[in-house]
Design a protein around this motif. Structure first.
Motif, PDB file in Angstrom:
ATOM      1  N   TYR A   1      -6.179   0.406   2.012  1.00  0.00           N
ATOM      2  CA  TYR A   1      -4.923   1.099   2.237  1.00  0.00           C
ATOM      3  C   TYR A   1      -3.735   0.172   2.037  1.00  0.00           C
ATOM      4  CZ  TYR A   1      -7.704   5.027   3.767  1.00  0.00           C
ATOM      5  OH  TYR A   1      -8.590   6.060   3.793  1.00  0.00           O
ATOM      6  N   ALA A   2      -3.940  -1.110   2.283  1.00  0.00           N
ATOM      7  CA  ALA A   2      -2.849  -2.066   2.058  1.00  0.00           C
ATOM      8  C   ALA A   2      -2.440  -2.075   0.589  1.00  0.00           C
ATOM      9  CB  ALA A   2      -3.272  -3.461   2.508  1.00  0.00           C
ATOM     10  N   THR A   3      -3.395  -1.966  -0.304  1.00  0.00           N
ATOM     11  CA  THR A   3      -3.079  -1.941  -1.730  1.00  0.00           C
ATOM     12  C   THR A   3      -2.356  -0.656  -2.099  1.00  0.00           C
ATOM     13  OG1 THR A   3      -5.019  -3.316  -2.145  1.00  0.00           O
ATOM     14  CG2 THR A   3      -4.029  -2.224  -4.056  1.00  0.00           C
ATOM     15  N   LYS A   6       1.149  -1.239  -1.016  1.00  0.00           N
ATOM     16  CA  LYS A   6       1.829  -2.216  -1.868  1.00  0.00           C
ATOM     17  C   LYS A   6       2.324  -1.576  -3.162  1.00  0.00           C
ATOM     18  CE  LYS A   6       1.240  -6.636  -4.180  1.00  0.00           C
ATOM     19  NZ  LYS A   6       0.440  -7.853  -4.292  1.00  0.00           N
ATOM     20  N   TYR A   7       1.558  -0.623  -3.685  1.00  0.00           N
ATOM     21  CA  TYR A   7       1.911   0.007  -4.959  1.00  0.00           C
ATOM     22  C   TYR A   7       2.644   1.338  -4.786  1.00  0.00           C
ATOM     23  CZ  TYR A   7      -0.353  -3.636  -7.510  1.00  0.00           C
ATOM     24  OH  TYR A   7      -0.654  -4.873  -8.031  1.00  0.00           O
ATOM     25  N   GLY A   8       3.036   1.655  -3.544  1.00  0.00           N
ATOM     26  CA  GLY A   8       3.839   2.846  -3.298  1.00  0.00           C
ATOM     27  C   GLY A   8       3.062   4.147  -3.239  1.00  0.00           C
ATOM     28  N   PHE A   9       1.745   4.056  -3.117  1.00  0.00           N
ATOM     29  CA  PHE A   9       0.914   5.250  -3.041  1.00  0.00           C
ATOM     30  C   PHE A   9       0.640   5.683  -1.600  1.00  0.00           C
ATOM     31  CE2 PHE A   9      -0.426   3.535  -7.246  1.00  0.00           C
ATOM     32  CZ  PHE A   9       0.029   4.587  -8.013  1.00  0.00           C
ATOM     33  N   ALA A  10       1.161   4.943  -0.643  1.00  0.00           N
ATOM     34  CA  ALA A  10       0.996   5.297   0.775  1.00  0.00           C
ATOM     35  C   ALA A  10       2.147   4.693   1.565  1.00  0.00           C
ATOM     36  CB  ALA A  10      -0.338   4.791   1.320  1.00  0.00           C
ATOM     37  N   GLN A  11       2.424   5.316   2.712  1.00  0.00           N
ATOM     38  CA  GLN A  11       3.428   4.822   3.660  1.00  0.00           C
ATOM     39  C   GLN A  11       2.825   4.895   5.054  1.00  0.00           C
ATOM     40  OE1 GLN A  11       6.670   7.541   3.070  1.00  0.00           O
ATOM     41  NE2 GLN A  11       7.395   6.507   1.238  1.00  0.00           N
ATOM     42  N   VAL A  23       0.585   8.153   5.409  1.00  0.00           N
ATOM     43  CA  VAL A  23       0.869   9.287   4.533  1.00  0.00           C
ATOM     44  C   VAL A  23       0.644   8.839   3.097  1.00  0.00           C
ATOM     45  CG1 VAL A  23       2.655  10.888   3.737  1.00  0.00           C
ATOM     46  CG2 VAL A  23       2.587  10.190   6.139  1.00  0.00           C
ATOM     47  N   LEU A  24      -0.146   9.589   2.350  1.00  0.00           N
ATOM     48  CA  LEU A  24      -0.350   9.296   0.936  1.00  0.00           C
ATOM     49  C   LEU A  24       0.834   9.839   0.137  1.00  0.00           C
ATOM     50  CD1 LEU A  24      -4.141  10.160   0.571  1.00  0.00           C
ATOM     51  CD2 LEU A  24      -3.093   7.918   0.919  1.00  0.00           C
ATOM     52  N   VAL A  25       1.221   9.108  -0.903  1.00  0.00           N
ATOM     53  CA  VAL A  25       2.360   9.481  -1.735  1.00  0.00           C
ATOM     54  C   VAL A  25       1.859   9.699  -3.162  1.00  0.00           C
ATOM     55  CG1 VAL A  25       4.599   8.729  -2.625  1.00  0.00           C
ATOM     56  CG2 VAL A  25       3.898   8.096  -0.293  1.00  0.00           C
ATOM     57  N   ASP A  26       1.977  10.937  -3.645  1.00  0.00           N
ATOM     58  CA  ASP A  26       1.510  11.274  -4.996  1.00  0.00           C
ATOM     59  C   ASP A  26       0.091  10.783  -5.246  1.00  0.00           C
ATOM     60  OD1 ASP A  26       3.935  12.504  -5.609  1.00  0.00           O
ATOM     61  OD2 ASP A  26       4.814  10.630  -6.340  1.00  0.00           O
ATOM     62  N   THR A  27      -0.739  10.886  -4.231  1.00  0.00           N
ATOM     63  CA  THR A  27      -2.090  10.348  -4.271  1.00  0.00           C
ATOM     64  C   THR A  27      -3.032  11.281  -3.533  1.00  0.00           C
ATOM     65  OG1 THR A  27      -1.215   8.099  -4.227  1.00  0.00           O
ATOM     66  CG2 THR A  27      -3.513   8.345  -3.599  1.00  0.00           C
ATOM     67  N   VAL A 133      -5.982  -3.486 -11.454  1.00  0.00           N
ATOM     68  CA  VAL A 133      -6.264  -2.080 -11.749  1.00  0.00           C
ATOM     69  C   VAL A 133      -5.081  -1.220 -11.309  1.00  0.00           C
ATOM     70  CG1 VAL A 133      -7.786  -0.123 -11.246  1.00  0.00           C
ATOM     71  CG2 VAL A 133      -8.759  -2.389 -11.683  1.00  0.00           C
ATOM     72  N   PHE A 134      -4.508  -1.509 -10.165  1.00  0.00           N
ATOM     73  CA  PHE A 134      -3.340  -0.762  -9.707  1.00  0.00           C
ATOM     74  C   PHE A 134      -2.129  -1.015 -10.608  1.00  0.00           C
ATOM     75  CE2 PHE A 134      -5.908   0.110  -6.083  1.00  0.00           C
ATOM     76  CZ  PHE A 134      -5.416   1.316  -5.598  1.00  0.00           C
ATOM     77  N   ASP A 135      -2.005  -2.235 -11.147  1.00  0.00           N
ATOM     78  CA  ASP A 135      -0.961  -2.497 -12.133  1.00  0.00           C
ATOM     79  C   ASP A 135      -1.157  -1.572 -13.341  1.00  0.00           C
ATOM     80  OD1 ASP A 135       0.292  -4.571 -10.680  1.00  0.00           O
ATOM     81  OD2 ASP A 135      -0.983  -6.109 -11.615  1.00  0.00           O
TER      82      ASP A 135
END
Length: 145
Positions: A1-3, A6-11, A23-27, A133-135
């Motif tokens: 979840y930290a990753t 970091k990549y803006g897919f969760a808050q 909260v997941l963001v666009d994920t 991979v997230f990049d």
């Protein structure tokens, strides 16, 4: 979840509780198999039984464009769910596969080794490898609007 954060897919903070505020963001997160089988190796019957759940998840998310497969089982299951030949899209950490349309949806599949303790403790998957991979996912989303 930290990753994901970091990549803006969760808050928020993951604390393994339904009310932890993450909260997941666009994920979306989905499983190829709904339970952990013996030796963590699902058999074909289990994968086949769970496939309709994945199909329904895909149909319920028509804006889904990029899929990250965590491990070969997820990769193979996703391809089989779409009725695609595994040999045409070989699994590889960081591999990117542009898939043909399925049910009116087009997907880009990006592979990663599974982020299990075994893989991280043995160095098969490092933080740098996982983040690469997230990049690739972020770049793919940018390129495909």
């Amino acid at each position: 979840y930290a990753t994901l954060k970091k990549y803006g897919f969760a808050q928020g903070e993951y604390q393994a509780r339904p009310d932890d505020g993450l909260v997941l963001v666009d994920t979306a997160i989905s499983n190829a198999v709904r339970c952990v089988p013996p030796d963590n190796k699902p058999i074909g019957a289990e994968l086949n039984t769970c496939r309709p759940f994945l199909q329904n998840t895909l149909k319920a998310n028509p804006s889904l464009k990029v899929v990250m497969a965590l491990g070969r089982i997820a990769h193979d299951t996703f391809l089989r769910t779409l009725g695609l030949r595994l040999a045409a899209y070989p699994f590889g950490h960081g591999a990117k596969h542009i898939l043909p349309s399925w049910e009116g949806q087009a997907f880009i599949l990006i592979d990663s080794y599974h982020c299990s303790r075994y893989n991280t403790n043995t160095g098969r998957l490092t933080t740098e490898m996982f983040e690469s991979v997230f990049d690739k996912i972020r770049q793919t989303i940018s390129d495909n609007g």
